[in-house]
Design a protein around this motif. Structure first.
Motif, PDB file in Angstrom:
ATOM      1  N   UNK A  10       0.838  -1.198   0.000  1.00  0.00           N
ATOM      2  CA  UNK A  10       0.000   0.000   0.000  1.00  0.00           C
ATOM      3  C   UNK A  10       0.878   1.256   0.000  1.00  0.00           C
ATOM      4  N   UNK A  11       1.950   1.244   0.776  1.00  0.00           N
ATOM      5  CA  UNK A  11       2.874   2.383   0.792  1.00  0.00           C
ATOM      6  C   UNK A  11       3.524   2.586  -0.577  1.00  0.00           C
ATOM      7  N   UNK A  12       3.894   1.495  -1.239  1.00  0.00           N
ATOM      8  CA  UNK A  12       4.449   1.600  -2.594  1.00  0.00           C
ATOM      9  C   UNK A  12       3.453   2.267  -3.533  1.00  0.00           C
ATOM     10  N   UNK A  13       2.196   1.866  -3.417  1.00  0.00           N
ATOM     11  CA  UNK A  13       1.144   2.448  -4.270  1.00  0.00           C
ATOM     12  C   UNK A  13       1.000   3.942  -4.012  1.00  0.00           C
ATOM     13  N   UNK A  14       1.080   4.336  -2.769  1.00  0.00           N
ATOM     14  CA  UNK A  14       0.960   5.754  -2.408  1.00  0.00           C
ATOM     15  C   UNK A  14       2.111   6.564  -2.998  1.00  0.00           C
ATOM     16  N   UNK A  15       3.245   5.907  -3.203  1.00  0.00           N
ATOM     17  CA  UNK A  15       4.422   6.586  -3.750  1.00  0.00           C
ATOM     18  C   UNK A  15       4.516   6.462  -5.269  1.00  0.00           C
ATOM     19  N   UNK A  16       3.460   5.916  -5.908  1.00  0.00           N
ATOM     20  CA  UNK A  16       3.408   5.878  -7.359  1.00  0.00           C
ATOM     21  C   UNK A  16       4.137   4.719  -8.010  1.00  0.00           C
ATOM     22  N   UNK A  17       4.103   3.546  -7.436  1.00  0.00           N
ATOM     23  CA  UNK A  17       4.734   2.368  -8.030  1.00  0.00           C
ATOM     24  C   UNK A  17       4.123   2.088  -9.404  1.00  0.00           C
ATOM     25  N   UNK A  18       4.949   1.919 -10.408  1.00  0.00           N
ATOM     26  CA  UNK A  18       4.445   1.729 -11.777  1.00  0.00           C
ATOM     27  C   UNK A  18       4.672   0.317 -12.303  1.00  0.00           C
ATOM     28  N   UNK A  19       5.036  -0.600 -11.429  1.00  0.00           N
ATOM     29  CA  UNK A  19       5.311  -1.963 -11.888  1.00  0.00           C
ATOM     30  C   UNK A  19       4.357  -2.956 -11.234  1.00  0.00           C
ATOM     31  N   UNK A  20       3.076  -2.634 -11.293  1.00  0.00           N
ATOM     32  CA  UNK A  20       2.038  -3.498 -10.723  1.00  0.00           C
ATOM     33  C   UNK A  20       1.326  -4.205 -11.864  1.00  0.00           C
ATOM     34  N   UNK A  21       1.222  -5.522 -11.738  1.00  0.00           N
ATOM     35  CA  UNK A  21       0.483  -6.318 -12.719  1.00  0.00           C
ATOM     36  C   UNK A  21      -0.756  -6.870 -12.026  1.00  0.00           C
ATOM     37  N   UNK A  22      -1.905  -6.572 -12.583  1.00  0.00           N
ATOM     38  CA  UNK A  22      -3.178  -7.081 -12.077  1.00  0.00           C
ATOM     39  C   UNK A  22      -3.596  -8.217 -12.993  1.00  0.00           C
ATOM     40  N   UNK A  23      -3.682  -9.436 -12.446  1.00  0.00           N
ATOM     41  CA  UNK A  23      -3.952 -10.611 -13.281  1.00  0.00           C
ATOM     42  C   UNK A  23      -5.427 -11.029 -13.262  1.00  0.00           C
TER      43      UNK A  23
END
Length: 93
Positions: A10-23
């Motif tokens: 969740x913290x990564x997402x708040x910081x704008x993580x751009x390497x998330x894959x939703x399967x």
């Protein structure tokens, strides 16, 4: 298999993580998703995974963590650095 605690993810997402894959499937993804996530459904991952960069670390998410675990296993066997997100989108809601 590498995993990340949901709070850390969740913290990564708040910081704008751009390497998330939703399967999850496209219908599920369209209902609700993380803004920066890329949708690569597990059902077609074998045909689409090559768009990914082997020099990146990817965080893989689904609804609950089961499909993402399968996707992580598949991608790791192909040489990708992947991290499963247990709890998935259920943890977001």
């Amino acid at each position: 298999m590498k995993e990340i605690a949901f709070e850390d993810f969740y913290q990564l997402c708040q910081n704008g993580c751009s390497t998330i894959i939703d399967v999850r499937e496209e219908v599920e993804f369209k209902q609700v998703h993380i803004e920066s996530a890329q949708n690569l459904p597990l059902s077609s991952l074998a045909d689409t995974y090559e768009v990914l960069d082997k020099n990146q670390t990817y965080y893989v998410i689904c609804k609950s963590g089961i499909r993402s675990a399968h996707a992580c296993q598949f991608l790791a066997e192909k040489g990708y650095d992947v991290v499963n997100v247990p709890g998935g989108m259920d943890a977001f809601e």
